[in-house]
Design a protein around this motif. Structure first.
Motif, PDB file in Angstrom:
ATOM      1  N   GLY A 144       0.773  -1.228   0.000  1.00 15.79           N
ATOM      2  CA  GLY A 144       0.000   0.000   0.000  1.00 15.79           C
ATOM      3  C   GLY A 144       0.802   1.275   0.000  1.00 15.79           C
ATOM      4  N   SER A 145       2.068   1.233  -0.354  1.00  9.29           N
ATOM      5  CA  SER A 145       2.880   2.433  -0.406  1.00  9.29           C
ATOM      6  C   SER A 145       2.502   3.287  -1.605  1.00  9.29           C
ATOM      7  CB  SER A 145       4.367   2.075  -0.478  1.00  9.29           C
ATOM      8  OG  SER A 145       4.757   1.328   0.654  1.00  9.29           O
ATOM      9  N   ARG A 146       2.806   4.565  -1.521  1.00 14.23           N
ATOM     10  CA  ARG A 146       2.546   5.456  -2.624  1.00 14.23           C
ATOM     11  C   ARG A 146       3.496   5.150  -3.768  1.00 14.23           C
ATOM     12  NH1 ARG A 146      -2.136   7.688  -2.347  1.00 14.23           N
ATOM     13  NH2 ARG A 146      -1.400   9.266  -3.820  1.00 14.23           N
ATOM     14  N   PRO A 147       3.103   5.436  -5.015  1.00 14.42           N
ATOM     15  CA  PRO A 147       4.027   5.246  -6.133  1.00 14.42           C
ATOM     16  C   PRO A 147       5.235   6.159  -5.988  1.00 14.42           C
ATOM     17  CG  PRO A 147       2.058   6.445  -6.824  1.00 14.42           C
ATOM     18  CD  PRO A 147       1.787   5.919  -5.454  1.00 14.42           C
ATOM     19  N   SER A 148       6.367   5.708  -6.475  1.00 15.55           N
ATOM     20  CA  SER A 148       7.593   6.475  -6.325  1.00 15.55           C
ATOM     21  C   SER A 148       7.534   7.775  -7.123  1.00 15.55           C
ATOM     22  CB  SER A 148       8.788   5.651  -6.794  1.00 15.55           C
ATOM     23  OG  SER A 148       8.755   5.464  -8.200  1.00 15.55           O
ATOM     24  N   ARG A 149       8.302   8.764  -6.680  1.00 11.91           N
ATOM     25  CA  ARG A 149       8.370  10.026  -7.407  1.00 11.91           C
ATOM     26  C   ARG A 149       8.906   9.801  -8.809  1.00 11.91           C
ATOM     27  NH1 ARG A 149      10.778  14.563  -3.145  1.00 11.91           N
ATOM     28  NH2 ARG A 149       9.026  14.502  -1.660  1.00 11.91           N
ATOM     29  N   LYS A 150       9.841   8.858  -8.937  1.00 12.30           N
ATOM     30  CA  LYS A 150      10.414   8.576 -10.244  1.00 12.30           C
ATOM     31  C   LYS A 150       9.346   8.054 -11.204  1.00 12.30           C
ATOM     32  CE  LYS A 150      13.979   5.870 -12.615  1.00 12.30           C
ATOM     33  NZ  LYS A 150      15.086   4.894 -12.467  1.00 12.30           N
ATOM     34  N   LEU A 151       8.510   7.134 -10.727  1.00 16.68           N
ATOM     35  CA  LEU A 151       7.457   6.588 -11.573  1.00 16.68           C
ATOM     36  C   LEU A 151       6.460   7.665 -11.964  1.00 16.68           C
ATOM     37  CD1 LEU A 151       5.921   4.296 -12.937  1.00 16.68           C
ATOM     38  CD2 LEU A 151       4.891   3.758 -10.719  1.00 16.68           C
ATOM     39  N   VAL A 152       6.014   8.438 -10.992  1.00 15.72           N
ATOM     40  CA  VAL A 152       5.049   9.500 -11.270  1.00 15.72           C
ATOM     41  C   VAL A 152       5.637  10.511 -12.249  1.00 15.72           C
ATOM     42  CG1 VAL A 152       3.759  11.423 -10.273  1.00 15.72           C
ATOM     43  CG2 VAL A 152       3.839   9.228  -9.079  1.00 15.72           C
ATOM     44  N   GLY A 153       6.904  10.872 -12.026  1.00 11.95           N
ATOM     45  CA  GLY A 153       7.553  11.816 -12.935  1.00 11.95           C
ATOM     46  C   GLY A 153       7.668  11.264 -14.342  1.00 11.95           C
ATOM     47  N   SER A 154       7.968   9.965 -14.439  1.00 11.27           N
ATOM     48  CA  SER A 154       8.080   9.329 -15.750  1.00 11.27           C
ATOM     49  C   SER A 154       6.754   9.358 -16.492  1.00 11.27           C
ATOM     50  CB  SER A 154       8.554   7.883 -15.590  1.00 11.27           C
ATOM     51  OG  SER A 154       9.884   7.815 -15.117  1.00 11.27           O
ATOM     52  N   ILE A 155       5.673   9.045 -15.786  1.00 10.23           N
ATOM     53  CA  ILE A 155       4.352   9.023 -16.418  1.00 10.23           C
ATOM     54  C   ILE A 155       3.999  10.405 -16.951  1.00 10.23           C
ATOM     55  CG2 ILE A 155       1.890   8.678 -16.033  1.00 10.23           C
ATOM     56  CD1 ILE A 155       2.679   6.492 -13.985  1.00 10.23           C
ATOM     57  N   HIS A 156       4.228  11.432 -16.139  1.00  9.84           N
ATOM     58  CA  HIS A 156       3.931  12.801 -16.567  1.00  9.84           C
ATOM     59  C   HIS A 156       4.800  13.195 -17.759  1.00  9.84           C
ATOM     60  CE1 HIS A 156       0.965  14.349 -13.736  1.00  9.84           C
ATOM     61  NE2 HIS A 156       1.599  13.742 -12.753  1.00  9.84           N
ATOM     62  N   GLN A 157       6.080  12.849 -17.693  1.00  9.94           N
ATOM     63  CA  GLN A 157       6.990  13.206 -18.775  1.00  9.94           C
ATOM     64  C   GLN A 157       6.574  12.548 -20.088  1.00  9.94           C
ATOM     65  OE1 GLN A 157      11.822  13.089 -19.758  1.00  9.94           O
ATOM     66  NE2 GLN A 157      11.038  12.164 -17.885  1.00  9.94           N
ATOM     67  N   LEU A 158       6.234  11.271 -20.018  1.00  8.52           N
ATOM     68  CA  LEU A 158       5.833  10.534 -21.213  1.00  8.52           C
ATOM     69  C   LEU A 158       4.517  11.071 -21.781  1.00  8.52           C
ATOM     70  CD1 LEU A 158       6.812   7.050 -19.846  1.00  8.52           C
ATOM     71  CD2 LEU A 158       7.811   8.086 -21.896  1.00  8.52           C
ATOM     72  N   ALA A 159       3.582  11.373 -20.914  1.00 12.75           N
ATOM     73  CA  ALA A 159       2.312  11.947 -21.370  1.00 12.75           C
ATOM     74  C   ALA A 159       2.545  13.299 -22.036  1.00 12.75           C
ATOM     75  CB  ALA A 159       1.343  12.072 -20.201  1.00 12.75           C
ATOM     76  N   ASP A 160       3.450  14.097 -21.471  1.00  7.42           N
ATOM     77  CA  ASP A 160       3.759  15.404 -22.045  1.00  7.42           C
ATOM     78  C   ASP A 160       4.398  15.275 -23.427  1.00  7.42           C
ATOM     79  OD1 ASP A 160       2.741  16.674 -19.824  1.00  7.42           O
ATOM     80  OD2 ASP A 160       4.695  17.025 -18.881  1.00  7.42           O
ATOM     81  N   LEU A 161       5.102  14.165 -23.658  1.00 10.35           N
ATOM     82  CA  LEU A 161       5.724  13.924 -24.961  1.00 10.35           C
ATOM     83  C   LEU A 161       4.723  13.417 -26.001  1.00 10.35           C
ATOM     84  CD1 LEU A 161       9.101  12.250 -23.876  1.00 10.35           C
ATOM     85  CD2 LEU A 161       8.824  14.489 -24.992  1.00 10.35           C
ATOM     86  N   GLY A 162       3.511  13.118 -25.545  1.00  6.99           N
ATOM     87  CA  GLY A 162       2.473  12.693 -26.479  1.00  6.99           C
ATOM     88  C   GLY A 162       2.165  11.210 -26.464  1.00  6.99           C
ATOM     89  N   PHE A 163       2.630  10.497 -25.439  1.00  6.24           N
ATOM     90  CA  PHE A 163       2.378   9.064 -25.355  1.00  6.24           C
ATOM     91  C   PHE A 163       1.140   8.766 -24.510  1.00  6.24           C
ATOM     92  CE2 PHE A 163       7.026   9.137 -25.996  1.00  6.24           C
ATOM     93  CZ  PHE A 163       7.147   8.259 -27.062  1.00  6.24           C
TER      94      PHE A 163
END
Length: 214
Positions: A144-163
């Motif tokens: 039940g831990s929160r998702p890592s900052r790295k994972l969250v940052g990756s998702i946002h970065q990829l979405a911003d790139l158009g994925f």
């Protein structure tokens, strides 16, 4: 595809895959023939899943690393709509797989490795890739831990790139809420549905949670 986040049913156990698809497929937006299922049963299992779930996109999670055009063509010919390529694959392999996808009116998805870079992602996007897969830690999800900052940052970065971003690994109703406000396009769930006493109900409830909680 729909505008709201979606549920992908991941099937790997050859003893339960088809029955789970029959029971839970109607409550899933995407059906996946997992790597182990494809290896154990062959690409013919994609044809079987296509018959059971004719309306949903079917993913062949074959994680191509070489022979991109040949392997992707085999998967598309078997009825897959989407085929996965490993992020570690050479750019030429990914480009060849994309050519096969274009000729078959399919789509290639890149499964990210731990050390992918923004430069690589841009190259994939230039080739025509529009869908990538991130891995959540199933061990972290289990406690039940929160998702890592790295994972969250990756998702946002990829979405911003158009994925469009898929998220796999330990996906349950409780973990879905942790990704509220994070641009995950598809949640990939396997064990939480396959091992449920009622896979259909488990998929139905998980899809509701995805649509309400993200």
């Amino acid at each position: 595809m729909t505008d709201h986040p979606m549920l992908q049913l991941a099937l790997d156990d050859p003893k339960r895959a088809l029955e789970t698809a029959r029971r839970a497929g109607a409550y899933s937006d995407v059906i996946e023939a997992g790597t182990l299922l494809c290896l154990s049963e062959g690409l013919g299992v994609i044809r079987s899943l296509r018959k059971i779930c004719p309306e949903q996109p079917v993913v062949a999670d074959v994680r191509i690393v070489r022979a991109g055009h040949a392997i992707a063509s085999l998967a598309f010919d078997a009825g897959a709509d989407w085929v996965t390529v490993a992020g570690e694959a050479p750019l030429g392999t990914i480009e060849a797989a994309v050519r096969a996808a274009m000729s078959c009116h399919g789509e290639i998805q890149v499964e990210l490795h731990a050390d992918w870079t923004r430069e690589q992602a841009k190259e994939w996007h230039q080739l025509g890739i529009r869908h990538v897969i991130c891995q959540n830690s199933s061990e972290i999800a289990a406690v039940g831990s929160r998702p890592s900052r790295k994972l969250v940052g990756s998702i946002h970065q990829l979405a911003d790139l158009g994925f469009d971003v898929s998220l796999a690994g330990g996906i349950t109703r409780s973990t879905v809420t942790m990704f509220s406000g994070i641009p995950v396009r598809i949640f990939v769930a396997g064990r939480s549905i396959v091992e449920a006493s009622d896979p259909g109900n488990a998929a139905h409830e998980l899809r509701i949670a995805i649509r309400q909680g993200v």
